[in-house]
Scaffold this active site. Structure first.
Site, PDB file in Angstrom:
ATOM      1  N   TYR A 144       3.982  -8.388 -52.955  1.00 48.87           N
ATOM      2  CA  TYR A 144       2.628  -7.784 -53.051  1.00 48.87           C
ATOM      3  C   TYR A 144       2.359  -7.096 -54.188  1.00 48.87           C
ATOM      4  CZ  TYR A 144       2.017 -10.429 -48.516  1.00 48.87           C
ATOM      5  OH  TYR A 144       1.923 -11.399 -47.630  1.00 48.87           O
ATOM      6  N   LYS A 195      15.741 -14.410 -47.466  1.00 45.72           N
ATOM      7  CA  LYS A 195      16.214 -15.922 -47.687  1.00 45.72           C
ATOM      8  C   LYS A 195      17.091 -15.909 -48.863  1.00 45.72           C
ATOM      9  CE  LYS A 195      13.979 -19.506 -47.642  1.00 45.72           C
ATOM     10  NZ  LYS A 195      14.677 -20.780 -46.896  1.00 45.72           N
ATOM     11  N   ASP A 228      13.175 -18.574 -42.512  1.00 39.81           N
ATOM     12  CA  ASP A 228      12.599 -19.812 -42.029  1.00 39.81           C
ATOM     13  C   ASP A 228      13.052 -20.132 -40.696  1.00 39.81           C
ATOM     14  OD1 ASP A 228      14.944 -20.234 -43.575  1.00 39.81           O
ATOM     15  OD2 ASP A 228      14.169 -22.327 -44.156  1.00 39.81           O
ATOM     16  N   ASP A 252       5.078 -10.349 -42.981  1.00 43.23           N
ATOM     17  CA  ASP A 252       3.843 -10.470 -42.713  1.00 43.23           C
ATOM     18  C   ASP A 252       3.481 -11.732 -41.887  1.00 43.23           C
ATOM     19  OD1 ASP A 252       0.933 -10.378 -42.988  1.00 43.23           O
ATOM     20  OD2 ASP A 252       0.957 -10.985 -45.036  1.00 43.23           O
ATOM     21  N   ASP A 256       2.646 -12.324 -37.521  1.00 41.70           N
ATOM     22  CA  ASP A 256       1.551 -13.096 -37.180  1.00 41.70           C
ATOM     23  C   ASP A 256       1.838 -14.185 -36.306  1.00 41.70           C
ATOM     24  OD1 ASP A 256      -0.384 -11.519 -38.599  1.00 41.70           O
ATOM     25  OD2 ASP A 256      -1.075 -13.289 -39.817  1.00 41.70           O
TER      26      ASP A 256
END
Ligand code: NAD
Length: 367
Positions: A144, A195, A228, A252, A256
């Site tokens: 970001y 990852k 994942d 993030d 959520d």
């Protein structure tokens, strides 16, 4: 004896922000009156509300006020009215500026499934009942903020979008320490996600988190998991987790997802913490996980519990008032126990309350 003054800056922002922050204000006033506390509240503009008046999402003046406060409580920023503005001028930039300039590198998001609300989750009750996860998300680095970034024209009339994912070892160390320190106060277990199968920055993340554990946190259990897989495990068996540690982007998304395990975005608070300054003060920003919910704004139906629980976190982490924090949390539990609900968590046989009625009901339980 003189009372200790604690400065709280309220930034209601946009959409349902002002509605839910109004309930927090009532609670702070209640504490001042009934617990002999001396909170000095100030309120100012942020996000779209600030753009409309000042042409910028946050003014320098408001930014400096936030530096001088013991805790900042924010409602939400953004909405369709400002969606066509250039990215750097959008309401949400205020949040990014606050996080970056206050150096709020650690975002703490608890995902707790209140037993009274187990039916509000889309998952089976036995999977989520009693769930208590803390997501620790790195907040000031990664994709970001990384440079270079932008959209550029390339050959053949095409365009290319670029963002850069970057972390240094010291950025990883400081967030890992926050996770390990919290783990010691909980079930002593951290799951770190990245990852590393496809990203070099993921390999670095895994190695550096492991180094921090091996050096200073030998007794904390650490597991590494691909992000994942973590997303999948959160739906399959969320109770296997205690603390999930992740970078800005994966944190993030995972937070959520964890939020929805509990049934409603309207219930989830968050704390963003920075490093200690030389006076030992930790900069902090407290806000609900949800956004400005334009679809329900102005109707007095938003759930104020996430913002009220954000105040409870502020009482614990920034204002040195753990008893008041517990008192507020129990008041919320008691209201839910008695079957009071806002529209988003309403179910058959329960009693529906408006935003302001929910605030009043919680205050009545403080008494
Ligand atoms: P949102 O969180 O605002 O809303 C998602 C859904 O959840 C909506 O149906 C909404 O009605 C519901 N909801 C959210 N909070 C609720 C509450 N307290 N009580 C009851 N229902 C609630 O997310 P979105 O729709 O993706 O975003 C809307 C705007 O908010 C966008 O402009 C976005 O950029 C902004 N946003 C801001 C923040 C922030 O300020 N921290 C975070 C996320 C989104």
């Amino acid at each position: 004896m003189t009372k200790k003054t604690r400065k709280i800056l309220l930034l209601p922002g946009d959409g349902i922000g002002p509605e839910v922050v109004a309930e927090v204000k009532k609670i702070i006033n209640w504490f001042n009156k009934n617990r002999s506390l001396d909170f000095k509240m100030e309120e100012d503009l942020v996000g779209g509300a600030s753009i409309d008046v000042n042409k910028v999402p946050i003014t320098d003046e408001v930014f400096y006020k936030s530096l001088e406060s013991d805790a900042v409580i924010l409602g939400a920023c953004g909405g369709p009215k400002w969606d066509n503005l250039e990215f750097s001028k959008r309401p949400e930039r205020a949040l990014l500026k606050l996080r970056k300039e206050l150096k709020l590198f650690a975002n703490l998001r608890p995902a707790i499934c209140f037993k009274q609300l187990v039916d509000a989750s889309t998952l089976k009750p036995e999977i989520v009942s009693g769930l208590d996860i803390m997501i620790v998300r790195e907040l000031t680095g990664g994709i970001y903020f990384g440079e270079p970034r932008g959209i550029e024209p390339i050959e053949n009339n095409e365009r290319r979008g670029v963002n850069t994912h970057t972390y240094t070892s010291s950025e990883i160390h400081r967030i890992a320490k926050v996770a390990f320190d919290l783990a010691k106060k909980r079930k002593n277990k951290v799951t770190s996600c990245e990852k590393s199968n496809v990203m070099e920055a993921g390999i670095l993340w895994r190695e550096e988190v492991q180094k921090v554990k091996d050096k200073d946190y030998k007794n904390v259990e650490l597991n590494h998991m691909l992000a994942d897989n973590c997303a999948m495990q959160l739906l399959r068996n969320p109770k296997q987790f205690d603390i999930i540690l992740a970078d800005n982007l994966f944190g993030d998304m995972l937070s959520d997802e964890a939020a929805m395990l509990t049934g409603s975005l309207g219930l989830l608070p968050s704390a963003s913490l920075g490093a200690k300054d030389k006076n030992g003060k930790i900069r902090s920003l407290y806000e609900p996980v949800h956004g400005s919910a334009p679809d329900i704004a102005g109707k007095n139906i938003a759930n104020p519990i996430a913002t009220i629980m954000s105040l409870s976190m502020a009482l614990k982490y920034s204002l040195d008032l753990p008893k008041e924090s517990d008192l507020l949390e129990s008041a919320v539990q008691n209201v839910l126990n008695e079957g009071f609900r806002t529209k988003d968590i309403m179910s058959v046989g329960k009693k529906e309350l408006s935003t302001s009625q929910m605030g009043d009901a919680i205050i009545s339980k403080l008494k």
